[in-house]
Design a protein around this motif. Structure first.
Motif, PDB file in Angstrom:
ATOM      1  N   LEU A 137      32.639 -86.598  83.701  1.00 46.63           N
ATOM      2  CA  LEU A 137      32.699 -88.059  83.640  1.00 46.63           C
ATOM      3  C   LEU A 137      33.256 -88.498  82.294  1.00 46.63           C
ATOM      4  N   ARG A 138      32.836 -87.834  81.241  1.00 44.52           N
ATOM      5  CA  ARG A 138      33.354 -88.154  79.908  1.00 44.52           C
ATOM      6  C   ARG A 138      34.858 -87.867  79.848  1.00 44.52           C
ATOM      7  N   GLN A 139      35.264 -86.741  80.426  1.00 45.58           N
ATOM      8  CA  GLN A 139      36.680 -86.385  80.431  1.00 45.58           C
ATOM      9  C   GLN A 139      37.492 -87.369  81.256  1.00 45.58           C
ATOM     10  N   PHE A 175      38.775 -90.258  79.271  1.00 45.01           N
ATOM     11  CA  PHE A 175      39.957 -89.983  78.463  1.00 45.01           C
ATOM     12  C   PHE A 175      41.195 -89.764  79.332  1.00 45.01           C
ATOM     13  N   THR A 176      40.980 -89.247  80.531  1.00 44.45           N
ATOM     14  CA  THR A 176      42.107 -89.063  81.449  1.00 44.45           C
ATOM     15  C   THR A 176      42.703 -90.406  81.839  1.00 44.45           C
ATOM     16  N   ARG A 177      41.850 -91.349  82.163  1.00 45.99           N
ATOM     17  CA  ARG A 177      42.337 -92.680  82.534  1.00 45.99           C
ATOM     18  C   ARG A 177      42.981 -93.379  81.340  1.00 45.99           C
ATOM     19  N   LEU A 178      42.437 -93.142  80.157  1.00 48.00           N
ATOM     20  CA  LEU A 178      43.041 -93.719  78.959  1.00 48.00           C
ATOM     21  C   LEU A 178      44.433 -93.146  78.744  1.00 48.00           C
ATOM     22  N   ALA A 179      44.585 -91.839  78.935  1.00 46.97           N
ATOM     23  CA  ALA A 179      45.891 -91.199  78.747  1.00 46.97           C
ATOM     24  C   ALA A 179      46.919 -91.778  79.703  1.00 46.97           C
ATOM     25  N   VAL A 180      46.505 -92.024  80.939  1.00 46.58           N
ATOM     26  CA  VAL A 180      47.411 -92.619  81.926  1.00 46.58           C
ATOM     27  C   VAL A 180      47.831 -94.008  81.480  1.00 46.58           C
ATOM     28  N   ARG A 181      46.885 -94.782  80.962  1.00 44.43           N
ATOM     29  CA  ARG A 181      47.195 -96.137  80.525  1.00 44.43           C
ATOM     30  C   ARG A 181      48.143 -96.128  79.318  1.00 44.43           C
ATOM     31  N   LEU A 182      47.898 -95.240  78.371  1.00 42.27           N
ATOM     32  CA  LEU A 182      48.758 -95.167  77.194  1.00 42.27           C
ATOM     33  C   LEU A 182      50.169 -94.707  77.563  1.00 42.27           C
ATOM     34  N   ALA A 183      50.246 -93.759  78.502  1.00 39.04           N
ATOM     35  CA  ALA A 183      51.548 -93.253  78.917  1.00 39.04           C
ATOM     36  C   ALA A 183      52.370 -94.317  79.628  1.00 39.04           C
ATOM     37  N   ALA A 184      51.691 -95.321  80.181  1.00 39.82           N
ATOM     38  CA  ALA A 184      52.384 -96.380  80.915  1.00 39.82           C
ATOM     39  C   ALA A 184      52.975 -97.439  79.982  1.00 39.82           C
ATOM     40  N   TYR A 228      33.903 -95.977  79.648  1.00 40.94           N
ATOM     41  CA  TYR A 228      34.125 -96.168  78.208  1.00 40.94           C
ATOM     42  C   TYR A 228      32.873 -95.788  77.414  1.00 40.94           C
ATOM     43  N   ARG A 229      31.730 -96.154  77.941  1.00 36.89           N
ATOM     44  CA  ARG A 229      30.475 -95.818  77.256  1.00 36.89           C
ATOM     45  C   ARG A 229      30.284 -94.303  77.183  1.00 36.89           C
ATOM     46  N   VAL A 230      30.596 -93.637  78.273  1.00 32.85           N
ATOM     47  CA  VAL A 230      30.362 -92.195  78.349  1.00 32.85           C
ATOM     48  C   VAL A 230      31.362 -91.415  77.503  1.00 32.85           C
ATOM     49  N   MET A 231      32.563 -91.944  77.337  1.00 35.81           N
ATOM     50  CA  MET A 231      33.621 -91.238  76.608  1.00 35.81           C
ATOM     51  C   MET A 231      33.166 -90.781  75.228  1.00 35.81           C
ATOM     52  N   PHE A 232      32.316 -91.568  74.596  1.00 40.30           N
ATOM     53  CA  PHE A 232      31.933 -91.285  73.221  1.00 40.30           C
ATOM     54  C   PHE A 232      30.492 -90.788  73.109  1.00 40.30           C
ATOM     55  N   ASP A 233      29.988 -90.250  74.210  1.00 40.39           N
ATOM     56  CA  ASP A 233      28.659 -89.635  74.212  1.00 40.39           C
ATOM     57  C   ASP A 233      28.799 -88.174  73.809  1.00 40.39           C
ATOM     58  N   ALA A 234      28.555 -87.908  72.543  1.00 41.77           N
ATOM     59  CA  ALA A 234      28.764 -86.554  72.009  1.00 41.77           C
ATOM     60  C   ALA A 234      27.702 -85.559  72.462  1.00 41.77           C
ATOM     61  N   ASP A 235      26.733 -86.010  73.266  1.00 47.46           N
ATOM     62  CA  ASP A 235      25.725 -85.076  73.764  1.00 47.46           C
ATOM     63  C   ASP A 235      26.325 -84.085  74.759  1.00 47.46           C
ATOM     64  N   PHE A 236      27.494 -84.432  75.298  1.00 43.56           N
ATOM     65  CA  PHE A 236      28.148 -83.559  76.262  1.00 43.56           C
ATOM     66  C   PHE A 236      29.563 -83.252  75.788  1.00 43.56           C
ATOM     67  N   GLU A 237      29.904 -81.971  75.772  1.00 42.13           N
ATOM     68  CA  GLU A 237      31.231 -81.562  75.325  1.00 42.13           C
ATOM     69  C   GLU A 237      32.289 -82.003  76.329  1.00 42.13           C
ATOM     70  N   LEU A 238      33.489 -82.190  75.822  1.00 41.19           N
ATOM     71  CA  LEU A 238      34.608 -82.510  76.705  1.00 41.19           C
ATOM     72  C   LEU A 238      35.120 -81.246  77.365  1.00 41.19           C
TER      73      LEU A 238
END
Length: 209
Positions: free
Chosen positions: A57-59, A62-71, A100-110
């Motif tokens: 879920l955290r990944q 970032f995947t959706r963010l990458a798609v948005r930035l690439a656009a 977005y909240r989960v993206m920066f939850d460092a309790d779980f590795e990417l």
């Protein structure tokens, strides 16, 4: 022979978990699959358990963010593009506040940390282009300025997506980024036009339909 995994089921579970986070429901193994038509075993089949689901879920954020930035369409104006990338970051956060909240939850590795790093590298490349074009001084550190730009976008996104500020507050990105890029060597008037051109279309309070 093992059955092939269905990517739709994986996406369904990720969307379900994100929805539960958004509505502040407790996410447990059983509550996650309730009313989805899949069994609890699917969580193990696709993610190896709940910890794996949180990583995925955290990944996904970032995947959706990458798609948005690439656009984001690159132009002949690197400062405009830098602002546009920041606006895309903010827009992605507002459209996916749960992820977005989960993206920066460092309790779980990417699952793929390098893919997350690419988000910052997009900004770094835009800063490098601005230096090459003479908009920024030669002594500007691309990584440092890109990080500062990300900080501006992240702060506004957090305050609007998960905090107390209305979406109209995103307009503050223009003067803040303009001041930042002027400090990097860009001319005031030209800088303001570039930042306004890149920032406002992606973050305006009422985007066009």
């Amino acid at each position: 022979m093992a059955r092939a995994k269905d990517p739709k089921v994986r996406s369904q579970l990720l969307d379900r978990a994100a929805q539960m986070l958004r509505t502040r429901q407790p996410v447990t193994l059983r509550s996650l699959v309730a009313d989805t038509g899949v069994s609890t075993m699917a969580v193990y089949t696709y993610f190896g358990g709940m910890d794996g689901l949180w990583k995925a879920l955290r990944q996904e954020g970032f995947t959706r963010l990458a798609v948005r930035l690439a656009a984001v369409s690159m132009s002949a104006d690197p400062v405009r593009d830098l602002a546009a990338l920041g606006a895309a970051y903010v827009s992605n956060a507002l459209e996916n506040p749960d992820l977005y909240r989960v993206m920066f939850d460092a309790d779980f590795e990417l699952e793929d940390a390098a893919a997350a790093d690419e988000s910052l590298h997009c900004l770094v490349r835009a800063v490098e282009r601005a230096k090459e074009s003479g908009r920024f001084r030669e002594d500007v550190d691309p990584l440092e300025l890109a990080t500062q730009s990300w900080t501006v976008g992240h702060g506004l996104a957090s305050l609007v997506a998960t905090g107390p500020l209305p979406r109209e507050a995103l307009s503050n990105g223009v003067p803040v980024l303009t001041a930042l890029y002027i400090s990097a060597g860009d001319g005031p008037d030209r800088c303001h036009r570039s930042v306004e051109d890149g920032w406002r279309p992606g973050t305006r309070a009422n985007p066009p339909s």
